[in-house]
Motif scaffolding. Structure first.
Motif, mmCIF file in Angstrom:
data_model
loop_
_atom_site.group_PDB
_atom_site.id
_atom_site.type_symbol
_atom_site.label_atom_id
_atom_site.label_comp_id
_atom_site.label_asym_id
_atom_site.label_seq_id
_atom_site.Cartn_x
_atom_site.Cartn_y
_atom_site.Cartn_z
ATOM 1 N N ARG A 8 17.833 30.413 -45.543
ATOM 2 C CA ARG A 8 17.817 31.208 -45.242
ATOM 3 C C ARG A 8 15.713 31.555 -44.853
ATOM 4 N NH1 ARG A 8 20.433 36.056 -42.063
ATOM 5 N NH2 ARG A 8 17.917 36.520 -41.854
ATOM 6 N N THR A 246 21.116 47.716 -39.444
ATOM 7 C CA THR A 246 20.576 46.821 -38.847
ATOM 8 C C THR A 246 19.459 47.071 -37.754
ATOM 9 O OG1 THR A 246 22.549 46.552 -38.325
ATOM 10 C CG2 THR A 246 20.748 44.884 -37.086
ATOM 11 N N THR A 302 15.518 41.630 -42.885
ATOM 12 C CA THR A 302 16.389 41.238 -42.033
ATOM 13 C C THR A 302 17.797 40.408 -42.839
ATOM 14 O OG1 THR A 302 15.046 40.393 -41.046
ATOM 15 C CG2 THR A 302 16.835 40.660 -39.398
ATOM 16 N N LEU A 303 17.096 38.975 -43.751
ATOM 17 C CA LEU A 303 17.205 38.555 -44.921
ATOM 18 C C LEU A 303 18.494 39.815 -45.864
ATOM 19 C CD1 LEU A 303 18.416 36.402 -46.637
ATOM 20 C CD2 LEU A 303 16.881 36.335 -47.749
ATOM 21 N N ASP A 306 21.007 40.929 -43.812
ATOM 22 C CA ASP A 306 22.633 40.917 -43.971
ATOM 23 C C ASP A 306 22.953 40.382 -45.830
ATOM 24 O OD1 ASP A 306 21.476 39.359 -41.533
ATOM 25 O OD2 ASP A 306 20.669 37.943 -42.125
ATOM 26 N N TYR A 309 25.302 43.479 -45.895
ATOM 27 C CA TYR A 309 26.484 43.136 -44.502
ATOM 28 C C TYR A 309 27.560 42.456 -45.639
ATOM 29 C CZ TYR A 309 23.918 43.246 -40.437
ATOM 30 O OH TYR A 309 22.721 44.001 -39.778
ATOM 31 N N TYR A 318 29.686 35.063 -47.517
ATOM 32 C CA TYR A 318 28.393 33.801 -47.104
ATOM 33 C C TYR A 318 28.265 32.816 -48.078
ATOM 34 C CZ TYR A 318 25.680 37.780 -45.100
ATOM 35 O OH TYR A 318 25.485 39.085 -43.762
#
Lengths: 319, 636
Positions: A8, A246, A302-303, A306, A309, A318
């Protein structure tokens, strides 16, 4: 996991370069002039204005300006403000603490309250509390911050004379007197921002909770004989957190980059008002720093979202 | 000599620092007559009524135009009179003075800054050798006396001026202020790499030399009629050599003291945050005895003018706010029930109407409003004068500006000494204007629009986005349309309209027929009048705003008048002040007759202050609203 993060980060690099290029080009073509104020003064001859622009490299071609900026930034030098002629980082160091405090405090108030109200609204759907919360949420979403800000000023500053409407970073006194002064100066901007944030967040939490509250696993949890509190917190709320993460990931960078309008109304010397003033003056180095930092923060948050999550939902893996 | 220097001398005399003989000699040297001196002496002995008498004798704000005078119940006239009524016996004791500037200062370096707000911030800490008073006379600040031909300071041939510096002045860090600092200030400004905004005021200077620590000689490249530019007023603040010495030219932006001002002024630096706030504390070694009054000065920046006015007039959170461009009736509304005062003082600027002499509808070589084209009707002086009769100045001033404006007949209306002896009065007479247009060949067609040889009389009328200006546009458009002129209004964001000249919507590119904005003259109108000159640097039409000079030429109307050029050039070298004033009067009248640009409304200065704040002595020739900060006080 490590591999995922590394991938990422690698993807983020070209993204950021593209963002910087687009930003720089937009700023270059945007109208404005750092020395606009000098233009109407008949005592400042055109040669002087021309020389100013030349010395600061404002009229250089776009590719040259961009290369210069990139080379500087790669060396950790964010350049000089055209307007203040000091290093951009010096300016930021003065502004950041105020924004961290005002926006940070508003989030500290807004997020827990929004979660609490949102969850209760969902659990007790269509109760009087839900109706009141919904009404306020819609009011909060539809009223822009410049309006609530002005209403606050009118009520608390002009009519009641309780609170000053001009924020000051130089407050008299020490200890408790200082804290009291700080409270009086900061409460209005903090509340305007908190109300705005709370309003939309409450609706999100409520919606997310309503989605999960009717699911089979919630019914199963109840059937197992768990207490209602445990059902709501451990089973329903945890799953409702995913959309919330988010939203927050996209909102939180504002703690650093400030609240544009609210800072302007209350004259809060934060990053937001710095950005507006720099945009007006076309102070490219400062604008680039703030907007580019914002881009980096959005990528980072945003990372983080993620990754969260994965922690919140064991189904997400992941590799 | 203004009343405040009289007051200052009187104070020193009273405090015993000047003998009676020295005192009389100084007053005499300053041009006061014996009866006036006697009255001041009498006042020093008894009450302060004599000081007021000195004020009436020496003139002051009260002699300014009636529109300004009548609005100053608590304003400048009153403040001016009070200045001499306050004679403190010790420094400080006034507490904190809270100032509110709706544009926050960004750079308190007096030479590399970005405009008024920064000059204001600089003036708290730095001082020039001299300032102009309301009558346009020089008053010493860091100078011991004003150079004249009589005292040997001013060379008869106009090639040099020698300043004597006030003795015993120190910088905030205790170092002595000397002639070297003055010479260094010139070096600093004159280095092109410094990119000093004040450099324009020093272009006539050849060299500045320290003759001895208390004497500095300014030599000019050629004889200059107006030598009071270097080291005077806003552009003349002196910076310390021992602080800025290493930071000259390219290095200037690295100077730590750009943001930590260190000067000779009444206040010392405590803290500065660009665009936000500035904190200063009293200078215990200030070179004027028993001044200043306030112990701290705190300046907050940012926001907008209306809320700044409220913070002074309504809530009283601040003592003084500057440059309040808010409709007068709105200000009065804020003032009701409060203790604040609206301070109105005469200005020198005018909201003006600009005619385009070139055609904005044709493009030649990629340039609109090119000099190669001629405007279809504004090149005809009869048409311009007909338009002049259709600007309803009275309605604009009465309904929009209130006491913040006044009707003026000439572009250079202040200093009033440049007004012609017999003055043309501007009239409002649309019917007569219609006849004049008929006579000029522009008759109404079947559609009600005037036309001549198939060209319709339609114009684009542009200004900046500003609610007051849009109201002005509406008033003017109504009259023009009533006389068969088709008007399209255009309003451009102020940052673009006044900003970078390479933007097509910038005023300098004149993509419109009729323009409207404000500017005004400094105390010497030479630079202001340059806007009507076609050639200033030796090349034909080099001062016309056009593509080849990146629209930086100051003649934006593209007005060409060789006769005007000639008089302007003459004024630039005429050393006799009386002959030169005649030249300015002539140019003023020429513009009024030929009408390339016309005044719509004279604009006064507007500030708001707490009612008990006194001593500001606001006036248009000062370097800043804060030029008298050392003398501000709060009436108990």
């Amino acid at each position: 996991m490590t591999q995922f993060v590394a991938r990422r980060v690698l993807i983020a690099i070209p993204t950021l370069i593209a963002i910087s290029l687009i930003l720089f080009a937009i700023l270059h073509f945007a109208p404005g002039d750092p020395f606009g104020q000098l233009a109407l003064n008949p005592d400042i001859p055109p040669e002087v204005r021309l020389n100013l622009r030349k010395q600061l490299g404002i009229d250089d071609p776009l590719p040259l300006q961009y290369t210069r900026w990139v080379t500087q930034v790669a060396q950790g030098n964010w350049g000089y403000s055209f307007v203040s002629r000091v290093g951009v980082t010096t300016l930021i160091r003065q502004r950041l603490p105020t924004t961290l405090f005002i926006v940070g405090m508003s989030y500290l108030i807004a997020i827990p309250l929004a979660i609490l109200i949102g969850v209760i609204s969902a659990v007790k759907q269509y109760s009087w509390l839900d109706n009141v919360a919904t009404t306020f949420a819609f009011l909060g979403i539809s009223l822009p911050s410049f309006f609530t800000g002005l209403v606050f000023i009118l009520i608390f500053s002009i009519w009641l004379r309780w609170l000053p409407f001009i924020y000051s970073t130089h407050l008299p006194g020490t200890g408790l007197t200082y804290l009291w002064e700080l409270f009086k100066h900061a409460i209005m901007p903090i509340m305007v921002l908190a109300l705005l944030e709370m309003a939309s967040l409450t609706r999100f939490v409520r919606g997310a909770m309503l989605d999960v509250i009717g699911q089979d696993y919630v019914r199963t949890a109840r059937a197992k004989g768990l207490t209602e509190l445990r059902v709501i917190v451990k089973h329903a709320f945890r799953n409702a957190l995913i959309p919330l993460v988010t939203i927050l990931a996209l909102d939180l960078p504002a703690i650093i980059t400030g609240a544009l309008i609210t800072e302007q109304i209350f004259r809060v010397p934060g990053m937001g008002s710095l950005l507006i003033n720099s945009l007006e003056a076309k102070d490219t180095p400062v604008v680039m720093f703030i907007v580019f930092t914002y881009a980096i923060l959005v990528v980072i948050f945003t990372l983080i979202a993620d990754i969260l999550y994965g922690i919140l939902d064991p189904r997400i893996k992941y590799a | 000599m203004s009343d405040w220097t009289v007051a200052e001398l009187a104070e020193q005399f009273k405090a015993g620092r000047l003998s009676r003989r020295q005192f009389i000699a100084r007053m005499f040297a300053a041009g006061l007559t014996l009866p006036v001196i006697a009255s001041v002496l009498a006042a020093c002995g008894s009450s302060n009524s004599g000081n007021n008498k000195a004020k009436t004798n020496t003139g002051g704000a009260a002699t300014q135009p009636a529109a300004a005078g009548s609005a100053t119940a608590a304003g400048s006239a009153a403040a001016g009179a009070a200045a001499s009524a306050f004679n403190p016996t010790k420094r400080g004791g006034g507490g904190t003075l809270k100032l509110l500037w709706w544009q926050g200062p960004t750079l308190p370096n007096p030479h590399i800054n970005n405009g008024t707000k920064d000059f204001d911030a600089s003036r708290i800490f730095y001082e020039p050798l001299a300032e102009f008073d309301v009558d346009g006379n020089l008053v010493p600040v860091l100078a011991a006396e004003i150079p004249t031909v009589d005292n040997g300071g001013l060379a008869k041939d106009g090639t040099s001026v020698t300043w004597k510096l006030k003795p015993g002045v120190t910088w905030h860090d205790g170092q002595p202020f000397t002639a070297d600092d003055v010479a260094f200030t010139f070096q600093y400004v004159n280095d092109p790499a410094t990119a000093a905004g004040t450099a324009g005021q020093y272009v006539t200077v050849q060299s500045v030399d320290a003759v001895d620590p208390q004497t500095v000689k300014v030599t000019f490249k050629s004889p200059v009629p107006f030598w009071q530019t270097a080291f005077v007023g806003a552009n003349g603040m002196i910076i310390p050599k021992h602080i800025f010495g290493p930071y000259i030219g390219k290095e200037s932006r690295n100077a730590p003291n750009n943001l930590k001002p260190l000067g000779t002024g009444p206040y010392k630096y405590v803290d500065f945050r660009p665009g936000d706030s500035l904190e200063a504390e009293i200078n215990p070694n200030y070179h004027v005895a028993n001044r200043p009054f306030f112990d701290h000065v705190s300046l907050k920046g940012g926001g907008d003018a209306p809320s700044a006015a409220r913070a002074v007039l309504q809530t009283g959170d601040y003592d003084y706010a500057w440059n309040i461009q808010v409709a007068y009736d709105e200000l009065q509304g804020y003032q009701k029930g409060g203790t604040g005062a609206i301070v109105i003082f005469p200005g020198s600027s005018a909201e003006s109407m600009y005619f385009n002499f070139t055609d904005p509808n044709k493009e030649v070589g990629g340039e609109v409003s090119s000099l190669q084209t001629k405007h279809p009707f504004f090149t005809d002086v009869k048409v311009r004068q007909a338009f002049n009769l259709m600007f309803d100045r009275k309605t604009v001033v009465d309904q929009l500006y209130g006491k913040e404006g006044q009707i003026v007949n000439y572009l250079v209306y202040n200093p009033s000494k440049y007004l012609p002896a017999t003055q043309t009065q501007l009239a409002f007479d649309p019917t007569k204007a219609g006849q004049m247009l008929d006579d000029a060949g522009w008759k109404k067609g079947s559609d009600g629009i005037r036309a001549n040889n198939g060209v319709k009389m339609k114009i684009v009328f542009a200004t900046s986005v500003n609610s007051l200006r849009q109201n002005e546009q509406a008033i003017i458009k109504k009259t023009l349309e009533s006389q068969g002129i088709q008007v399209e209004l255009k309003s451009v964001d102020a940052n673009i309209f006044f900003g970078d000249a390479s933007n097509p919507d910038n005023l300098a590119q004149m993509h419109f027929d009729l323009g409207m904005w404000t500017n005004g003259t400094a105390i010497d109108p030479q630079n202001y009048l340059r806007a009507f000159v076609s050639q200033t640097h030796g090349q034909a039409n080099d001062n016309i705003s056009q593509k080849s000079n990146n629209w930086l030429g100051t003649n934006v109307t593209r007005y060409l008048n060789p006769a005007f050029d000639q008089i302007w050039q003459q004024a630039a070298t005429e050393l006799d002040p009386i002959k030169r004033a005649d030249l300015f009067k002539k140019m003023n009248q020429m513009i009024a007759d030929d009408a390339p640009k016309l005044p719509l409304a004279g604009r006064n200065g507007v500030s708001v202050a707490k009612g008990n704040l006194q001593g500001m002595d606001l006036q248009p020739w000062a370097s800043s609203d804060l030029y008298r900060l050392a003398y501000w006080y709060r009436k108990s």
